[in-house]
Structure formats: C-alpha cells, structure tokens
Design an enzyme around this catalytic site. Structure first.
Site, PDB file in Angstrom:
ATOM      1  N   HIS A  35      30.862 -37.812 -42.002  1.00  0.00           N
ATOM      2  CA  HIS A  35      30.333 -39.173 -41.890  1.00  0.00           C
ATOM      3  C   HIS A  35      28.877 -39.102 -41.444  1.00  0.00           C
ATOM      4  CE1 HIS A  35      29.724 -43.156 -40.237  1.00  0.00           C
ATOM      5  NE2 HIS A  35      30.911 -43.561 -40.647  1.00  0.00           N
TER       6      HIS A  35
ATOM      7  N   LYS B 151      31.557 -43.751 -50.760  1.00  0.00           N
ATOM      8  CA  LYS B 151      31.377 -45.038 -50.075  1.00  0.00           C
ATOM      9  C   LYS B 151      30.055 -45.651 -50.560  1.00  0.00           C
ATOM     10  CE  LYS B 151      33.374 -46.370 -46.517  1.00  0.00           C
ATOM     11  NZ  LYS B 151      34.269 -47.511 -46.309  1.00  0.00           N
TER      12      LYS B 151
ATOM     13  N   ASP C 173      24.285 -48.305 -47.613  1.00  0.00           N
ATOM     14  CA  ASP C 173      24.198 -49.211 -46.470  1.00  0.00           C
ATOM     15  C   ASP C 173      22.885 -48.880 -45.765  1.00  0.00           C
ATOM     16  OD1 ASP C 173      24.276 -50.277 -43.899  1.00  0.00           O
ATOM     17  OD2 ASP C 173      26.405 -49.860 -43.601  1.00  0.00           O
TER      18      ASP C 173
ATOM     19  N   TYR D 299      22.271 -46.222 -42.886  1.00  0.00           N
ATOM     20  CA  TYR D 299      22.235 -44.775 -43.141  1.00  0.00           C
ATOM     21  C   TYR D 299      20.832 -44.300 -43.488  1.00  0.00           C
ATOM     22  CZ  TYR D 299      27.202 -45.197 -42.715  1.00  0.00           C
ATOM     23  OH  TYR D 299      28.439 -45.468 -42.226  1.00  0.00           O
TER      24      TYR D 299
ATOM     25  N   ASP E  43      21.173 -58.036 -38.756  1.00  0.00           N
ATOM     26  CA  ASP E  43      21.531 -57.943 -37.331  1.00  0.00           C
ATOM     27  C   ASP E  43      20.598 -56.941 -36.663  1.00  0.00           C
ATOM     28  OD1 ASP E  43      22.580 -55.312 -37.775  1.00  0.00           O
ATOM     29  OD2 ASP E  43      24.456 -56.193 -38.465  1.00  0.00           O
TER      30      ASP E  43
ATOM     31  N   HIS F   4      21.148 -53.116 -37.703  1.00  0.00           N
ATOM     32  CA  HIS F   4      20.580 -52.700 -38.981  1.00  0.00           C
ATOM     33  C   HIS F   4      19.052 -52.789 -38.967  1.00  0.00           C
ATOM     34  CE1 HIS F   4      24.750 -52.990 -40.437  1.00  0.00           C
ATOM     35  NE2 HIS F   4      24.354 -52.057 -41.272  1.00  0.00           N
TER      36      HIS F   4
HETATM   37 ZN    ZN Z   1      25.456 -50.315 -41.798  1.00  0.00          ZN
END
Ligand code: ZN
Lengths: 532, 467
Positions: free
Chosen positions: B261, B312, B315, B318, B387, B390
C-alpha cells in the site's frame, strides 16, 4: 449468540453431527429434552451445564466425592476409558490394533459418551454485569430469541438502506411510503430490543440518577483554539462524562454503556475503544456477546478501523481461554470468517478487513482449504482483486507446516512443496489468460517463482503467448506485464539485447507513462553485463 | 517526456474552430491506454468510470482558463483561504474529527507553508490548543482527555516545528515523551500506535520522526516491553521490522504479510532514511529494484496520477505517499552528490533521469485535484470533495514533482539520527508544462515540512542531550 440446537434424540449418547465444530455456548446448551430423567430440572443455565457435564463424564461425580482410590474397579475402568476416548480417537495414545478393537468394543458396550463436555464453562456477564450463568434456562432462551430477532431486523434494516441508496442513484426501484413506514416501526423495535439486551443510553446523562455521583470534565478550550469543533450537545456531554470516569479509572457496567453511547455518535474515537476493551477485560464480560455487538457496529461503519483493532484485542484476550478446545476454536474461526465475508461483500478490498483476516489466520491457525476456497471465490468474483491475491499468497506461503518460518516474501523457500509451486503457477496462469493486462496475477506469478526458486525461463513459453513480432511492423502485445517479465527472462538468459528491446517498446509504445522506469531498467541490464 | 512529446497534438496553442481550444497535451494523457482487456469485473468498471470522470479535466474542457499545455493555474488564493478556514471554527459535522484534530493543525500549516504563507502567526494559538492535549505520561492525544497516540503526536510535533520558536518547542515534555515511546516499542522491533493500539509501519515512521526531531535519547527504558526480546534501544530491530513489511509485489504493507500500500511505502522509506542515510539504509533493508517496479506501477495513464495499490484507482493523496518516495529512492540510488563513491554504499546504477513521469503527476494535480468551486482546496479526484488531508498531500506531491532533491553530505556516522544535508532545486529537464506562478514551495523529503524548520527544531534540541 447462535440459536440453540433443537435436538430431540433421547439416546443416552447422541452422537453430534460435527463433534469438533460446536460453539462453547452450544456445547453447554443442548436442548432440555436431552436431560436425563433422574436429574431435577436445573434452576439456572450454570446448573444445567453442570448436570450435563456430569452426565457426559460418568463417574466424575463419584470421583469428586470419594477420590480415585474410592472407586470400585468397574467404575475405575469406566472412568479411565472415558478419559481415553479423545486421545485414542486422535491417536495421541497409540494402541495395538487388537487393543484398540477391544477398547472400542468396551466403549460401545458401556455406552460411554463419545463427546465429553468441559467443566466449569464460563458464560460471561451481560450488559448489566449479571453472570449469564445465573440466568434460568427460560431467561436464556428469551435472550437468545431477542438476539435472533434483532439480527433479523438489522438485516432488513440494511436491505432498506441499500434499496434507498440504489434509488437515489436511480439504479433501483423507488422507496415506497410503505417501506418507510415499515422502517420507522423497525427502528423503534430495534431500539427497544437494544435497550433490553444492552441497556443502551438514550436520554441525557445529567438527568439520569445513575450518573448523579459523577462530576463531568468539560472540554474547556482556550479562546481561539485551532480547528475547534462545534460538538453537538449530547456528544459534548457524553465525552465529558467519559473523561471523568476514565480519570477515576472506573470500570463498571455503566461505563460500558457510556462507551457504547460515545461509539454510536463517533466510532472514530480511538480512546473510547481502548477504554471499552479495558472494561471488558476487568469485568470479564462475555467475549462472544461483545463480538455479536461489534458485528452490528462494523456493518454500519464500514470504513471505521478502530473496530478491527478492538476485535483483534478481543481475540488475543479470548484465545488463551479457549486454546485447548479445538472445537471451540474451529467454530469461532468459522463465525469470524462468515462475518469477514459479509464485510467483504460490502467492500471487497477493505484494507482493514483483509489485515484482520490475515491476523485471524495466524492466530486461530486457519490454514485450511476452506479459507483458501473462500479467498479464491473473491478472486473468481473479480480477478483484479489484489487484496484477495495478497491474502492467497500469505495463506499458501506462510502455512507453518509447508513453509520456513521467517522466510521473506521474495526468498526461495525450499520447504514449500514442488506440487504447491506447480499448482500456484498454474492458477496464476489461468487467471492471466482471462485478462492478460491485469497485473495482480503477474505479480503473483513472479512471487511464486521466487518462492519456488524457479528460473523465470520456466514460464518463457507461457509469457511469449502475449507478445509477438516484437520490434517488427506486425508487433502485437496483449499485456505490457508480459513484456516486462519477458525482459527479465531474456536478461536471465543473458540475451541483453532482446531484453533491451522489450524495455524500449514498453517505453515507446506499450506503457509510456513509465518511460523513466523502463530506461532505468535498461541501465540495470548494463550493470548485469559489467558484473558478469 | 521525450517519447510523449513526439505524439503531441500541436506544438503551439491555437484556436481551431469554435468547439474547444486546442492545447499542447501529449495524447498519452488524453486517450485510453494502449492495452485494455475485454473482461469486465468490479475493478474494471470503477476504473473505466474514473477515466470517464477525469478525461474532460485532463483535456482542458472542464477549465475556463488553461495555459498553452492545457493546464489550469494553481488556484492559490482559494486554497490558502480553504486551509485558513479549516483551522478556524468547524461545524458539528466535523465531530468525527474530534480524535484527529492535531492532524488538521499539521495538514493546514504544512499546506499553507507549501503555498508560501507564513504560519508563525499561528504560534500562540497552536501552543494553547495543543497544551491540554499532552498527557502527563507522555505524548499528545487527539484531544483533551484522550489517550496519547503516535499519529497525533507526530502531527503535533510537526505543527509545533512549523510555527517554530523556543516557546513552541518547549511545549513538549521530552522526558515523558521518551518514556511513552519506550512503552510503545514492541518485542518485534516495531511501535504500537497507542498503548493497546495497533502496530504498523506508520508507528515506525512517526516514532522515528519524533525521536530525531526532539533529539531524544536512543536508549530503551528497562520497563519497555521490547526489552524482553533483547532490544536495548528505540531503534534496534526497527529497520528489520520495516524489512519484514516488504511484500512479494515489492511494495510495503501496514504489517508483515498483508497487501502492499502506497502510504506504507512512504513510511518505510522515511523511517529507514532516519535510521541511517538513505543510500545506506534503503538498499540494506529493502529489495530496491522490486520496490521501484511496484512504485512505478502506481502511475497510470491517461490519468497521470498515482494509485495506492495494484488495481486500485488514482487518488490525489498518493501524489505524496507514492510521489514522495521518489526523492528518497533517488537518494538511495545516487548516494551523496559528488562524494567519493563507496561501492558498498550504492551497488545499484545511478538514476540519471526521473523514474516517474513528473509531467503526468503535475497534469493530474492541476487539472483533476483542484476544487472548482469557491470553496477551494484539493481533492482525491473530480467526484470527491476537497479536504485538508488531500490539500496537504496533493500540494506536497506537486512540490516533489516540480523540484529535485539531492543528498549532498551524509551524516557523519550511521549511529547519529540526523545530519544528512539535502539541497533542492527546480527540476529543469525538458520543457516546463506549468507556469512559474504555479510553483509551490518545498518541503523536506523525510519530514514533509520546510527544510529550515527541520534544521531549526533539530538545532534547538541538539543542545539538550539527555533531558
Ligand atoms: Zn486520498
């Protein structure tokens, strides 16, 4: 708690269908119809468990009363044979064929109970701190029914929620006003049942006489504090009582209810979870009860991860209690797996659920074909589910009977049987064939080859299926991962030029966003030549 | 992006027809990937939906104003506004953030610093806010009356370092902090996040950051649970613990044996780069070629951004967790700049060029991660709300993509936990696709706060050996 078994057999030694797969509650809670006629009807479930213990452990009562030496020779024989049944069945006590035939003949003739119940089963305590063992059988049955009713309602409640969600996305039928009416009633019933079972807090604490003696500690933030949150009143009140009881280190049933109250408003509150676990261990509350409760919390808070640490703490705490009882552990592993499956149906890649599942396999030794099967089901559902692939890797290559403890994930492990390596290579290849651009089985394949200490060249033919006429006009590549692996195969074979061609084509055409990486890989080839 | 430039639509921006302006965007970032499987599964459906969601932003259609490369500007003013607001009074809907308020301090102050704002004016308010969150038994909790937690302690210490000044540094009870860290250290070498909490690679990273910024003694107190396994120091066995978290895919998992991850990869590299200089510690404990292969696989086209795990979705956060790994990896491969190469130090070839597509990441960030409304802030992807989390990590990733870090001089000795000297400069290779006004400030590749803030807090505590 699962519903009670409703066996009706009156045979003296009913052979259960799955002697090793029973939950402790079930073992101690066989149907009353099996009670031997001479026993008086037990007042409480503890007494009933005790009666059943003596009934399935012949001569135990006599032995306790008069000691081993006081038994008649016949009683002694029965007593000893009873104790030998499991060891002999499990081959812990080796007998000659003849002796074993004799032994079983005697057991059958005497009608000795094959399954023996453990003594002093602990029922744990309910939400108000009452020992569940002091329940009358009727009370216990009522409680079990309430649990079952609540679970059923919760399933309907969840169905309602998902129907509403689909309707909102215009993917399903509208939610009718009848549905809403039903849901309203359902919520009322659920609230009443929860109050009954768990004594959930519903009103304000300041008006509750039970909390009169506690002086709450409010937050009292300085003026201009950063990221100050306008907490709702009930939350602010609950956490100020929480601070007070935590400061006093109180561990009582009312504190347990308070933790539930806070969790219902903010499940991300890690402190309240740690405190809750402390209360449970201090009050020695029933762990199966806690898990039942936790399941509902988990289902309505899918993204929360404190739940999973709590669950792990519960397992660590519970495990030593049941360590000796294989049957209990297997049942627990099964119910945990069933719950995990429910959670994964909501989100098949939930990292915390998979982490917990991995922990559980190690803790309860779930290195079983059914665990492998249920992981495989998730791969069959979505061959791109990399979490399921990762779990499979753990299951196959960390099983203590077939692997070396502490072997790293990319290390050759000679203890893994060749047949396992073959099987896993075949599995990965089958899945690659379904969708060759899916990286999960490619990574898996490389991992398996490393574990088996196999040369990459052993899969060269398979990989070449996905690449043709490389560098030529008719070039066709159906998987960039095949090209990547092929570069490694050629490098291993010493064919640096061909390896470089693979990397160049990846960079130019088949995976250009990773150009920088493919170029670096090409410099690794140089290094290989220099050091060779 | 030499290969990609060859496929550019047009070299100079020009208005063609009346439909849409034509920008200079490599087709790599505007069209479907070259290979797509026909088999549909849950993963491919959400991936396809994500492409549909991002493409209108990547091609410039969704933006009212773009530069010649089809990129909207960084909406600096709105993002600054957004972060200031997140530090102010928050409505009841933020109740779930009650146990993680220190994260808001860090995300907002770090984000503001990246946007060039001076955050020192927050000093007094921060000090008064975090004081009641510190526990007498050591560490900072998520809030007053809560249990100390490594994540919130990490965030608090970094926030204090961000506002800077002796008064801020002195808030920390170092002796209690040391005792508490000793009690979290586990027999397997790692750290629990809280007493009775989970143990994972985040713990390893957060603890090493705290220890090295506060210059805590490295000895282990004799009542630490780790003593039973023969550990004698806070760092003994820690790198070995991190090593056990690398998976067969090459990435790093939360704990040994689970899925790789992105967030844990950064924590692992950050932790190792504190234990010793990255060119020594990283190759010593990790299979670097396999790790690079996994990290590189996180970048997708046409999106350009990073995903956190195999199969996945991209985003924005990352951009930091994966994007922030590259400077550490490059330092691991290249070693100290100009220093006499010790062959044992970096057995792998140097990385002469970037290992990832900086342009791809910059495109994803500027076109997909900026909230388009008056609210401002950065987000995961166009369908999500912005947010503070992020905003911080997208900006940090943007910074890493716009700059190049070099390890100039390694620490004098491997037993010291600080002293690596890094330099940073704008990344100059190839054509720059963003306008100079859209460049953000830099943050230290290990500590993710400005470099001089790291130096200031470390030099303050350097004078305090012991307590
Ligand atoms: Zn995220």
């Amino acid at each position: 708690m699962p519903p009670k078994s409703k066996g009706s057999s009156k045979a003296p030694n009913p052979e259960p269908k799955e002697p090793l797969h029973l939950h402790p509650n079930l073992i101690a809670d066989l149907s009353p119809s099996q009670a031997a006629p001479e026993s008086p009807l037990p007042q409480t479930v503890s007494l009933r468990s005790e009666q059943r213990f003596f009934r399935t452990n012949p001569c135990e009562k006599r032995r306790q009363d008069v000691g081993l030496s006081g038994l008649t020779p016949a009683e002694k024989k029965t007593y000893t044979y009873t104790h030998l049944i499991l060891p002999v069945a499990n081959r812990h006590v080796p007998l000659s064929n003849k002796a074993e035939r004799e032994f079983w003949k005697h057991v059958t003739k005497e009608g000795l109970p094959i399954r023996r119940l453990p003594a002093n089963y602990s029922w744990g305590k309910d939400r108000s701190g009452r020992d569940i063992g002091t329940y009358s059988p009727d009370e216990l049955e009522q409680r079990t029914l309430k649990h079952a009713r609540l679970t059923a309602l919760q399933i309907q409640h969840r169905q309602f929620l998902s129907k509403r969600e689909l309707a909102a996305k215009k993917q399903g039928a509208e939610v009718s006003s009848e549905d809403i009416e039903e849901e309203k009633k359902r919520r009322q019933t659920m609230a009443a049942l929860k109050r009954d079972l768990y004594g959930e807090i519903t009103g304000t604490l300041a008006k509750d006489p039970e909390w009169d003696d506690v002086i709450p500690i409010p937050q009292d933030e300085p003026e201009g504090a950063l990221a100050q949150i306008a907490y709702p009143d009930d939350y602010a009140e609950a956490v100020s009582y929480l601070r007070a009881v935590m400061a006093a280190d109180e561990c009582s049933p009312r504190c347990l209810r308070l933790t539930e109250h806070v969790i219902s408003m903010n499940p991300a509150h890690y402190t309240v979870w740690l405190y809750r676990f402390k209360i449970i261990s201090v009050l020695k509350l029933s762990i199966p009860d806690e898990i039942t409760w936790l399941n509902q919390v988990a289902l309505s808070n899918l993204k929360n991860y404190q739940i999973w640490n709590h669950r792990q703490l519960l397992m660590d705490y519970y495990y030593p209690v049941i360590e000796e009882e294989t049957a209990v552990i297997r049942t627990l592993a099964r119910s945990e797996t069933a719950f995990i499956t429910t959670m994964l149906a909501e989100d098949a890649k939930n990292y915390h659920v998979w982490s917990y599942r991995q922990y559980l396999v190690g803790k309860l030794s779930v290195w079983t074909s059914s665990e492998l099967g249920s992981t495989q089901n998730l791969i069959e559902d979505d061959v791109r589910n990399n979490s399921a692939w990762s779990h499979r890797f753990y299951l196959v290559f960390s099983d203590p009977t077939d692997s070396t403890a502490g072997s790293g994930p990319t290390e050759h492990d000679p203890k893994v049987p060749d047949s396992t390596i073959d099987r896993e290579i075949k599995y990965a290849q089958e899945k690659i064939a379904l969708a060759p651009q899916n990286q999960s089985p490619w990574n898996y394949l490389l991992g398996v080859l490393a574990k088996g200490g196999r040369k990459l060249a052993t899969v060269q033919e398979f990989v070449e299926q996905y690449v043709s006429a490389l560098g030529e006009e008719m070039e066709e590549v159906t998987s960039s991962h095949a090209l990547d692996l092929l570069a490694k195969v050629y490098q291993e074979n010493g064919d640096t030029e061909k390896a470089a061609l693979c990397l160049r084509r990846l960079s130019e055409k088949w995976d250009p966003v990773r150009e920088g990486y493919w170029k670096y890989r090409a410099t690794l080839l140089q290094g290989a030549v220099e050091s060779a | 992006m030499a290969a990609a430039t060859a496929q550019t639509w047009s070299d100079s921006p020009s208005q063609v027809g009346s439909d849409a302006p034509e920008y200079s965007i490599p087709s790599l970032f505007t069209s479907d990937p070259p290979i797509r499987d026909t088999l549909e599964t849950g993963s491919s459906r959400v991936q396809d939906a994500t492409l549909d969601e991002c493409l209108p932003f990547l091609t410039g259609y969704q933006h009212s104003e773009c530069n010649a490369h089809g990129l909207p500007h960084l909406d600096r003013g709105r993002h600054i506004n957004f972060l200031h607001k997140q530090l102010g009074k928050l409505p009841g809907a933020f109740t779930s953030a009650d146990p993680s308020r220190p994260w808001f301090f860090y995300w907002c102050l770090a984000g503001l610093s990246l946007l060039g704002e001076d955050v020192a004016p927050y000093r007094e308010r921060l000090i008064e806010t975090v004081r009641p969150m510190q526990n007498a038994l050591g560490g900072f909790a998520g809030g007053f009356g809560q249990t100390s937690h490594l994540a919130t302690t990490y965030a608090t210490v970094l926030a204090l370092a961000l506002v800077g000044g002796d008064e801020a540094y002195d808030v920390v009870d170092r002796r209690a902090m040391w005792r508490w860290l000793c009690s979290l250290k586990q027999p397997d070498g790692g750290f629990q996040m809280a007493l009775g909490g989970e143990e994972d690679v985040r713990g390893a990273y957060c603890a090493s950051v705290i220890i090295s910024l506060l210059n805590l003694p490295l000895d282990l107190s004799p009542d630490s649970p780790a003593c039973s396994a023969g550990h004698t120091g806070l760092f003994t066995g820690l790198a070995e613990y991190v090593r056990r978290c690398q998976t067969y895919e090459g990435g790093v998992s939360a704990k040994p044996g689970v899925e790789a991850h992105g967030a844990y990869a950064f924590c692992a590299l950050g932790c190792l780069s504190i234990i010793d200089s990255p060119h020594r510690a990283i190759p010593r404990y990790l299979d670097v070629p396999l790790l690079i292969s996994w990290l590189s696989s996180r970048q997708y086209a046409p999106e350009g951004g990073f995903s956190g795990r195999t199969n996945k979705l991209v985003d924005g956060c990352y951009s930091h967790w994966v994007g922030g790994c590259w400077p550490l990896i490059e330092a691991a491969l290249n070693g100290p700049r100009g220093a006499a190469a010790n062959p044992g130090d970096h057995p792998l070839p140097r990385a002469m060029e970037s290992l990832s597509s900086r342009d791809g990441l910059i495109r994803y960030i500027l076109s997909c991660c900026q909230d388009q409304s008056r609210r401002g802030g950065m987000r995961d992807k166009p369908s999500k709300y912005s947010d503070a989390y992020h905003t911080c990590y997208v900006l940090s990733g943007l910074s890493a993509a716009q700059h190049k870090w070099d390890l100039v001089t390694p620490r004098a000795h491997e037993s010291i936990v600080a002293g690596d000297v890094w330099t940073v400069s704008p990344y100059m290779e190839g054509e720059q696709i963003f306008d100079e006004e859209d460049r953000v400030c830099t943050v230290h590749p290990v500590y993710v706060i400005p470099q001089h803030k790291v130096e200031e807090i470390q030099s303050y505590f350097a004078t305090k050996s012991g307590f």
